[in-house]
Design a protein around this motif. Structure first.
Motif, PDB file in Angstrom:
ATOM      1  N   UNK A   1      31.865  50.545  29.314  1.00 36.91           N
ATOM      2  CA  UNK A   1      33.317  50.424  29.409  1.00 36.91           C
ATOM      3  C   UNK A   1      33.994  49.226  29.821  1.00 36.91           C
ATOM      4  N   UNK A   2      35.297  49.204  29.437  1.00 27.69           N
ATOM      5  CA  UNK A   2      36.145  48.020  29.816  1.00 27.69           C
ATOM      6  C   UNK A   2      37.186  48.149  30.729  1.00 27.69           C
ATOM      7  N   UNK A   3      37.069  47.489  31.935  1.00 32.18           N
ATOM      8  CA  UNK A   3      37.983  47.726  33.079  1.00 32.18           C
ATOM      9  C   UNK A   3      39.077  46.932  33.134  1.00 32.18           C
ATOM     10  N   UNK A   4      40.272  47.469  32.581  1.00 35.59           N
ATOM     11  CA  UNK A   4      41.558  46.447  32.046  1.00 35.59           C
ATOM     12  C   UNK A   4      42.199  46.435  33.460  1.00 35.59           C
ATOM     13  N   UNK A   5      42.402  44.989  33.767  1.00 35.70           N
ATOM     14  CA  UNK A   5      43.197  44.749  35.039  1.00 35.70           C
ATOM     15  C   UNK A   5      44.503  43.861  34.766  1.00 35.70           C
ATOM     16  N   UNK A   6      45.399  44.085  35.712  1.00 38.79           N
ATOM     17  CA  UNK A   6      46.744  43.189  35.529  1.00 38.79           C
ATOM     18  C   UNK A   6      47.057  42.386  36.801  1.00 38.79           C
ATOM     19  N   UNK A   7      47.763  41.372  36.701  1.00 41.03           N
ATOM     20  CA  UNK A   7      48.200  40.571  37.855  1.00 41.03           C
ATOM     21  C   UNK A   7      49.748  40.441  37.890  1.00 41.03           C
ATOM     22  N   UNK A   8      50.195  40.229  39.211  1.00 37.06           N
ATOM     23  CA  UNK A   8      51.712  40.033  39.187  1.00 37.06           C
ATOM     24  C   UNK A   8      52.359  38.981  38.472  1.00 37.06           C
TER      25      UNK A   8
END
Lengths: 391, 174
Positions: free
Chosen positions: B49-56
């Protein structure tokens, strides 16, 4: 007659031009430009779309924020002789003259277009929005010894620019536009608008054929929308493309490429100094001893405005320029720069001030971007061939 | 201008433009983050699985089970920048620390720094962007990815926003 009621300021205190409601209607992103709420991009067009549209068709720019004035009186010529290096006595009626307003030190207060109307006592002058207050103060002070009177013209001013501009406008007037060449003005009648008089100047700020049209503000929205009905030919265009178009055309943006410490010689605008005004013993204008001194002896010119090209990341205003032979030696600074949207090879273009000696076209230099020195080359302007209508 | 720092722009004009674009383009649009392109390398690289993250800073990190991650910017950011004309990429082998400037994304009128969302080592760069920078506009969470890094510290990923948190933060910005 129906009169539109205008509110003249936005909620955040910015001034509105007479075309403000049209910008909103066409989905413009509005920004603060010189205290005016002005369109930067319109819905459905990217910056590059807008730019290429003007190069291939026609665009309408709202330039109503610029200051239009009539200049009248017995002493208009001696007054202009003092504040500019041009020769307005010799200029032909209804011919537009690009010139500069000079302070006592020969610095450029503003660049401007001045048009003699019927005679030496009647002129039309358009100056920049960002310098409005400074220019008004300057005119007031400088004109005191002279019999000259300024009348502000409360019209909208639009620029219709691009290869199809003439075709589009011709449908609105019986005036034969093919008889009005680049750099000339005329009052034309618009039959479909009650024989409205419009002040037309052929020229502009994009390098393309086109017109600047001074229109009574009550009808300015209706008239502009009538032009925009030619959807396949005309679109409204904002400040984003205005800036990249003028940069390709090699034109200066006051406050960036010119300021009041720069002389016309340093600003590579020596050509605005009339031939018969170059004798320092005969002719005096503001800063003439310094300016004519620089003309006679170029070693007095320490820095000079040039064009440049590069590849990769674009040099921007403030980017430092270094010598190619001696990369430690800073030789100049960029005043305007961006990718050239018309260039299929994705070339960056810009204007800069460099030390004399590095100013010749073809000179390789280095530009420092994100702490890396990269190659650039001093280049001739304009960067695209101009497309003016000269008959 | 973004209140946070991806788009530290080098010219006043573009700052204004961005500010404005953002305000107008935001409300109630569903596609602010961008469509995750399942056909692209950022998905097909592993079975997940892919862990999709975001930044400010409006960047995304798509982390794969082998402790490598693809980094790019969200549609929200690429829309704000406008036509992307040039992407300056780091070099393969570069060691990057979270917060470092690792490259830039340019439009006609602006240059916008790319900040490293996590620490690691650059193991791939998207060379397609050299010839086709507009991929960042057309497919930001796909073929418009920017770099792939070997993740140094998996804990850093957990501190970044998940999709829901990022979307929520966009709503608060508007």
């Amino acid at each position: 007659m129906f009169r539109r009621a205008y509110s003249t300021a936005t909620a955040n205190g910015l001034k509105k031009t007479p075309l403000y409601d049209l910008h909103i209607k066409y989905g413009a992103d509005m920004v603060d430009f010189a205290g005016y709420s002005m369109p930067v991009l319109y819905k459905g067009q990217s910056h590059i779309d807008s730019h290429k549209w003007v190069r291939s068709k026609a665009g309408i720019f709202d330039v109503s924020h610029m200051l239009q004035q009539n200049l009248k009186g017995d002493d208009v010529i001696p007054f202009l002789d003092k504040i500019t290096p041009s020769d307005f006595k010799a200029s032909k009626p209804w011919a537009n003259q690009l010139t500069v307003l000079l302070n006592q030190d020969g610095g450029i207060i503003d660049d401007t277009i001045v048009t003699k109307h019927d005679d030496d006592k009647n002129f039309y002058i358009v100056t920049n929005a960002g310098t409005r207050e400074k220019d008004l103060e300057f005119f007031k002070n400088e004109s005191q010894p002279f019999d000259v009177k300024f009348e502000q013209i409360d019209n909208a001013l639009i620029a219709l620019q691009g290869p199809l501009a003439s075709k589009v406008l011709q449908n609105f007037t019986n005036e034969d536009l093919s008889k009005i060449y680049f750099g000339n003005s005329k009052i034309i009648k618009i039959p479909g608008f009650n024989n409205l008089d419009i002040h037309l100047a052929r020229g502009g700020y994009t390098g393309e054929d086109g017109f600047e049209l001074s229109i009574p503000k009550d009808v300015s929205i209706e008239f502009t929308e009538a032009l925009l009905e030619n959807k396949d030919e005309v679109r409204p265009i904002g400040l984003a493309a205005r800036d990249s178009l003028r940069l390709e055309a090699g034109m200066c943006l006051y406050g960036h490429d010119l300021n009041d410490t720069i002389t016309p010689v340093e600003g590579a605008l020596s050509w605005v100094i009339a031939k018969n005004r170059r004798d320092p013993n005969v002719n005096k204008f503001n800063g003439s001893s310094k300016i004519l001194g620089q003309l006679a002896d170029r070693s007095l010119v320490k820095q000079q405005r040039v064009g440049f090209t590069s590849k990769g990341p674009a040099p921007r205003e403030g980017t430092e320029i270094y010598s190619k032979e001696d990369p430690e030696k800073k030789i100049g600074v960029v005043t305007s720069g961006s990718l050239s949207p018309s260039s299929s090879e994705r070339i960056n273009i810009g204007q800069a001030y460099v030390e004399r000696g590095y100013h010749k076209s073809g000179t390789p230099v280095l530009v420092k971007i994100r702490n890396k020195l990269r190659d650039a080359t001093i280049a001739k302007q304009p960067f695209i061939p101009s497309n003016y209508y000269r008959g | 201008m973004f209140s946070r720092s991806l788009l530290r722009s080098s010219s006043a004009t573009s700052r204004l433009m961005l500010n404005n674009t953002l305000k107008l383009s935001f409300r109630y649009q569903s596609s602010l983050i961008g469509k995750f392109n399942k056909e692209s390398l950022i998905n097909t690289y592993s079975k997940g699985p892919i862990d999709l993250r975001f930044t400010e800073d409006h960047e995304y990190v798509a982390a794969h089970p082998d402790q490598t991650a693809f980094i790019g910017i969200t549609k929200y950011a690429s829309d704000a920048i406008g036509d992307v004309t040039f992407v300056e990429l780091p070099e393969i082998g570069d060691k990057i620390d979270q917060g470092d400037v690792i490259g830039s994304i340019e439009s006609v009128k602006s240059s916008n720094d790319i900040f490293a969302p996590i620490s690691g080592e650059v193991i791939a760069i998207n060379e397609q962007l050299n010839d086709n920078a507009p991929l960042v506009n057309s497919d930001p969470l796909g073929d418009g990815w920017i770099v792939q890094v070997k993740v140094e510290d998996a804990e850093q990923l957990k501190e970044l926003q998940n999709e829901q948190e990022y979307e929520e933060s966009l709503k608060q910005d508007a």
